[in-house]
Design a protein around this motif. Structure first.
Motif, mmCIF file in Angstrom:
data_model
loop_
_atom_site.group_PDB
_atom_site.id
_atom_site.type_symbol
_atom_site.label_atom_id
_atom_site.label_comp_id
_atom_site.label_asym_id
_atom_site.label_seq_id
_atom_site.Cartn_x
_atom_site.Cartn_y
_atom_site.Cartn_z
ATOM 1 N N GLU A 96 -4.292 -28.405 44.512
ATOM 2 C CA GLU A 96 -4.222 -29.512 45.187
ATOM 3 C C GLU A 96 -3.398 -30.184 44.544
ATOM 4 N N LYS A 97 -4.147 -30.252 43.512
ATOM 5 C CA LYS A 97 -3.941 -31.507 41.840
ATOM 6 C C LYS A 97 -2.360 -30.948 41.788
ATOM 7 N N PHE A 119 -9.621 -33.637 45.122
ATOM 8 C CA PHE A 119 -7.968 -32.056 45.542
ATOM 9 C C PHE A 119 -9.448 -31.534 45.058
ATOM 10 N N ASN A 134 -1.875 -41.718 47.802
ATOM 11 C CA ASN A 134 -0.896 -41.312 47.719
ATOM 12 C C ASN A 134 0.684 -41.078 47.778
ATOM 13 N N LEU A 172 3.109 -29.193 51.523
ATOM 14 C CA LEU A 172 2.251 -29.996 50.837
ATOM 15 C C LEU A 172 0.934 -30.291 52.195
ATOM 16 N N LEU A 198 -2.702 -34.810 53.099
ATOM 17 C CA LEU A 198 -2.974 -35.323 50.922
ATOM 18 C C LEU A 198 -2.333 -36.002 51.217
ATOM 19 N N ASN A 238 -5.235 -37.425 44.208
ATOM 20 C CA ASN A 238 -5.781 -36.658 43.645
ATOM 21 C C ASN A 238 -7.664 -36.771 44.184
ATOM 22 N N ARG A 285 -4.685 -39.192 51.804
ATOM 23 C CA ARG A 285 -5.657 -39.819 51.127
ATOM 24 C C ARG A 285 -5.729 -40.806 49.735
ATOM 25 N N ASN A 340 0.050 -31.253 44.094
ATOM 26 C CA ASN A 340 0.899 -33.123 44.214
ATOM 27 C C ASN A 340 1.445 -33.528 43.280
#
Lengths: 257, 425
Positions: A150-151, A146, A95, A133, A137, A143, A140, A154
């Motif tokens: 979370e998506k 996720f 990410n 956030l 995340l 997505n 990682r 993001n």
């Protein structure tokens, strides 16, 4: 900011948008509502620059420039951001790596200096704290694994980092429970401002309780059939899309009587 | 063609008379075996997808090596730019000859192959003679017949720095180089080796290398081979490893260069609790042909093996993956995994993949699989929608695809550099 005139778009030879007219001023938040198959997602895909959509006629002016002449990546540089309904997972790309590449691409396009690792991390920390956030995340893969919430969060973090002047939120509420919806909406609201316009595309009125629009448009059969203030969304929710379509029918049928 | 190799062999053996060695018998029988086999056609199962017609047409004479070569520093130009030699101990083969060395660990014993051939070390002799392919292999036979250069490296302790073995070649003509390395890790010791093969653009030489690896009880061996020769060259490699009880062997074969490369990786898990990890990455462009043939032999219980080979193929390139896992009757409670994944970047790229399991034990865990796919255009679109240019987006996705093979190795800096040079051409 955005001026869409008589836009007609077809996919695989089938016309989906039948003459859209829409004008969004600076700092305004517009919502487009409509039943399934009305052309909502086609409109968002065309704005994002999806190549499989064919523009038959009409124009899209963005800050006075013809948006359709720009490639997908140039649009991001010009200041258009698309929050996807289904953000794709990219295993193998972290990410943070992705966000840094994106931000520096956009900065390069705008003639700004690229950020080094330290400057970027500082900015990212600021933005992700604002949107609550979790750090992990960011570490990682994009997505990957996720949750729905979370998506979507993001997507909003990406928006915050890229700092666009116009954002399309495509069904941002889909697949979210009420808590996730509130968090995402609060993120979006923090990004509202006098210089940033937004187009919120949604099937349900629910999202508009949290992201309150300045204007609401109803899309049906590839056309905007009615527009109004934020109360229009409430009315729609109570009476259903059938009401507006019948209403429209009456109006169009009246003169012929 | 076979005649020419035989003729070369007669004069080679004749010249070598003053240095008679126990290895001469191996040479002779290998030459006989080669003369019988020649370069197999596609009818031969183990060579079905490997087109050897160039070797049937063209003779690659053994390169003459000059022992007293001037010790120039030109070899350094072949190193990846981001590599600092301070992080390695190293040996440099320049135009076929060991020309430079810098060794830090005193527990490393390094002998030249000619010393090994003259000596009477039974252990090494048995590694050389007994660790051989289980298929008919013309390149292995030729290697035995003609090899003069190479090393015997023994570790008896823990390594402080990885050992880099650099092979650089500045010639242009179609000569053949033969190398043979024997790696032995004594009980509880470790051995980390990175072989880096590089040559000038346009270089057409053929490099034939045999690596024989023996890990004793509880030893840990990591072997990385990065093949970044010129795109006109040839490369044949036979890597063979045996592990005793609780030993670990990791091998990583990274193929970028050569118009033709054939890699055989053979692992025998001989002692209980042993582990074998085999990774491979190949990246083909133009008309490159890249083969990986693996064999993992589980002969005892409680061992683990893991194979992951990935390929990125562009233009008209052709890759072959053939993986065999044998689980013998006594090898209960083992765990074997094998996976081959391929990313095709062009319509004309081709992959032949054949994962095979042969299981004779009944209480084992084995998985295998192969995939061949194109780039996910949704992912490309997503990256582009965030402002990333299409070419960079595709590069990022290729890198994402390959990263899990490289990730585990200390040599990843090497790999990334070579790889980026190759894909961002």
């Amino acid at each position: 900011m955005l001026e869409i005139k008589d836009l007609k778009v077809s996919v695989d030879g089938k016309q989906i948008l039948n003459g859209i007219n829409l004008s969004i001023g600076q700092g305004e938040v517009h919502a487009i509502m409509g039943p399934n198959g009305s052309g909502k997602s086609t409109l968002s895909q065309v704005l994002a620059g999806r190549e499989s959509y064919h523009i038959d006629s009409g124009s899209i002016l963005f800050l006075g420039k013809d948006l359709t002449q720009f490639s997908v990546e140039e649009r991001a540089g010009e200041g258009v951001f698309m929050a996807f309904q289904y953000p794709v997972a990219i295993p193998g790309v972290k990410n943070t790596t992705f966000l840094k590449a994106a931000l520096n691409s956009v900065r390069k396009y705008r003639g700004e200096e690229e950020l080094d690792a330290a400057q970027f991390l500082k900015l990212l920390k600021e933005k992700s704290e604002m949107l609550e956030l979790r750090d992990d995340l960011l570490k990682r893969y994009v997505n990957d694994g996720f949750s729905g919430g979370e998506k979507k969060r993001n997507e909003i973090v990406q928006m915050a980092v890229l700092d666009p002047c116009f954002a399309v939120l495509d069904e941002t509420d889909s697949g979210l429970d009420i808590d996730a919806l509130k968090t995402v909406a609060s993120g979006v609201n923090q990004l509202r401002g006098p210089k940033r316009s937004m187009l919120v595309i949604t099937h349900y009125q629910r999202l508009l309780d949290y992201i309150v629009p300045d204007f609401v448009h109803v899309l049906a059969q590839g056309k905007i059939i009615t527009s109004g203030g934020k109360d229009l969304a409430k009315e729609l929710e109570e009476k259903g899309y059938g009401w507006i379509q019948d209403h429209e029918k009456e109006q169009t049928e009246l003169p012929s009587v | 063609m076979i005649d020419q190799y035989q003729k070369q062999f007669q004069s080679f053996i004749g010249d070598n008379k003053s240095n008679q060695s126990w290895f001469d018998d191996v040479r002779k029988s290998s030459m006989e075996s080669f003369a019988k086999l020649g370069f197999p056609s596609s009818k031969h199962e183990a060579w079905k997808h490997t087109d050897l017609s160039i070797f049937r047409k063209e003779f690659f004479p053994k390169a003459t090596v000059h022992k007293n070569q001037a010790t120039s520093e030109t070899w350094k130009q072949y190193l990846p730019q981001n590599i600092s030699l301070e992080n390695f101990q190293y040996l440099v083969f320049q135009d076929g000859v060991l020309a430079h060395q810098h060794i830090v660990d005193s527990h490393l014993k390094i002998e030249s192959l000619s010393t090994v051939f003259q000596g009477e070390n039974d252990e090494v002799a048995s590694i050389i003679s007994e660790m051989k392919p289980r298929i008919e292999h013309p390149f292995f036979d030729l290697n035995n017949a003609f090899v003069t250069e190479g090393l015997y490296i023994k570790s008896t302790g823990q390594m402080n720095l990885p050992l880099l073995i650099l092979y650089v070649d500045s010639h242009q003509d179609n000569k053949a180089y033969y190398f043979k390395n024997i790696y032995l890790a004594e009980k509880n010791s470790s051995l980390d080796v990175i072989e880096y093969h590089s040559s000038n653009t346009g270089n057409q030489t053929s490099v034939n290398i045999v690596s024989q690896v023996y890990a004793k009880e509880n030893a840990h061996i990591e072997h990385v081979k990065i093949q970044n020769q010129s795109k006109q060259s040839f490369h044949q490699s036979f890597f063979c490893a045996v592990t005793e009880k609780n030993a670990v062997v990791k091998d990583f074969s990274f193929t970028l260069g050569s118009t033709f490369s054939r890699n055989d990786v053979d692992l025998l898990l001989k002692g209980e609790g042993a582990q074998g990890y085999m990774y491979g990455l190949y990246s083909g462009v133009d008309h490159q042909h890249q083969d990986h043939h693996t064999l993992v032999d589980h002969s005892v219980p409680h061992c683990e093996s893991f194979q992951l080979y990935k390929g990125v193929l562009d233009d008209d390139s052709h890759a072959v993956f053939e993986g065999r896992v044998i689980v013998r009757e006594d090898a209960q409670k083992i765990h074997a995994q094998q996976m081959n994944r391929n990313l095709l970047l062009s319509q004309n790229a081709l992959v032949d993949t054949t994962p095979q399991l042969e299981i004779f034990a009944d209480d084992v865990k084995c998985t295998h699989g192969a995939t061949i796919g194109k780039m996910d255009e949704e992912q490309v679109f997503y990256l582009r929608s965030r402002g990333i240019e299409e070419k960079q987006a595709r590069n990022l996705l290729v890198r994402a695809f390959v990263s899990e093979t490289i990730f585990f190795f200390e040599a990843k800096a090497f790999c990334y550099w070579s790889f980026w040079r190759s894909v961002s051409r």
